[in-house]
Scaffold this active site. Sequence first.
Site, PDB file in Angstrom:
ATOM      1  N   CYS A  35      -5.736  -2.857   1.701  1.00  0.00           N
ATOM      2  CA  CYS A  35      -5.520  -2.943   3.153  1.00  0.00           C
ATOM      3  C   CYS A  35      -6.795  -3.114   3.990  1.00  0.00           C
ATOM      4  O   CYS A  35      -7.349  -4.186   4.066  1.00  0.00           O
ATOM      5  CB  CYS A  35      -4.731  -1.719   3.617  1.00  0.00           C
ATOM      6  SG  CYS A  35      -4.025  -1.890   5.289  1.00  0.00           S
ATOM      7  N   LYS A  91      -9.572   3.247  -2.684  1.00  0.00           N
ATOM      8  CA  LYS A  91      -9.872   2.619  -1.400  1.00  0.00           C
ATOM      9  C   LYS A  91     -11.091   3.258  -0.736  1.00  0.00           C
ATOM     10  O   LYS A  91     -11.184   4.474  -0.606  1.00  0.00           O
ATOM     11  CB  LYS A  91      -8.653   2.733  -0.483  1.00  0.00           C
ATOM     12  CG  LYS A  91      -8.796   2.057   0.879  1.00  0.00           C
ATOM     13  CD  LYS A  91      -7.508   2.228   1.673  1.00  0.00           C
ATOM     14  CE  LYS A  91      -7.587   1.583   3.044  1.00  0.00           C
ATOM     15  NZ  LYS A  91      -6.347   1.819   3.822  1.00  0.00           N
ATOM     16  N   GLU A 140       0.827  -1.206   0.000  1.00  0.00           N
ATOM     17  CA  GLU A 140       0.000   0.000   0.000  1.00  0.00           C
ATOM     18  C   GLU A 140       0.860   1.253   0.000  1.00  0.00           C
ATOM     19  O   GLU A 140       1.848   1.351   0.734  1.00  0.00           O
ATOM     20  CB  GLU A 140      -0.907  -0.011   1.243  1.00  0.00           C
ATOM     21  CG  GLU A 140      -1.837   1.177   1.342  1.00  0.00           C
ATOM     22  CD  GLU A 140      -2.739   1.102   2.565  1.00  0.00           C
ATOM     23  OE1 GLU A 140      -3.773   1.794   2.580  1.00  0.00           O
ATOM     24  OE2 GLU A 140      -2.414   0.342   3.511  1.00  0.00           O
TER      25      GLU A 140
END
Length: 307
Positions: free
Chosen positions: A155, A122, A41
């Site tokens: 994540c 994200k 990430e």
Amino acid sequence: MAKIAAVSMEVACDTQANVAKFEKYIKEAASQNVDLIVFPECSLQGLPIGLTSIEAPKAFKLHEVAEQIPNGENVQKVISLAKENDIYVVWSMVEQDQERFDVLYNTCVLVGPEGYIGKYRKVHQALAERLYLYPGNGEYPVFDTRIGKVGLSVCFDKAYPEVARILAIQGAEIIVAPTAWRCTDRTDEDPDFRLANIFAFARAMENMVFYVEATHAGPYRMGHSRIIGPNPIQICATTGYDEGMAVAEVDIQKEILNARLAAMAGSDLLKDRKPGTYSILTENNPYVLNYGLPHDCEQSTEILEEE
């Protein structure tokens, strides 16, 4: 058969240093005939933010290093590396919105031999990340590649089973997850490490797909970039705590079929779903009105008026 690699690396707040590591690992992977390599990430520019509060110098730094996708200078460098080495590359980075210069996202990018393929912003943000970056709007994409269908996540998305399930329903055979999970004492008994394991293995098993997680190495980071298979607790390859690259050669369709037809005595967890009973999952959250609303503005307004 396909070869997949997951890189665990110490990420600096130095884009050029990180790009140099990308090049090193991409070339190493290509020498092993790897088809897909996944980096951690925010591994392109680093992510210099604290855990719980916002600091102006760090926010300015993010804006300084952010790039648009796919035309950013360093994004183009990685695209060139993918083409030159005939390999698919996934990473997450700080993206600048193309219409508003002040809007940044944590974005997962997929490129390959054919060039830029797609991206995912994200949605689920942890700790202070939500103070610096905007969330994505909930478009969970799956892309066709020569080794199978690849779904993108990042994540903390793995803490929400809906993300991986949506990707699997769309046919994803491999879910990639660039990650930066913390691990205070770097032991297998660390609570954060154990939690990360539970989430990752659950997302692979409940959807009976491959789950490829690439993480940060170094102090307070969990390492363990790995390729997890669709069968129960199936670790195909892992780096451990230190910087390095895990490589696994896998038969994607064979392993998925084994998971869905034999691993749980024929209990195919996707086929046996009962979506008609899950309607409550898509209801608006009345306590968090700025998240989770439908994309259609008129429908959103109607829901708010009903509330």
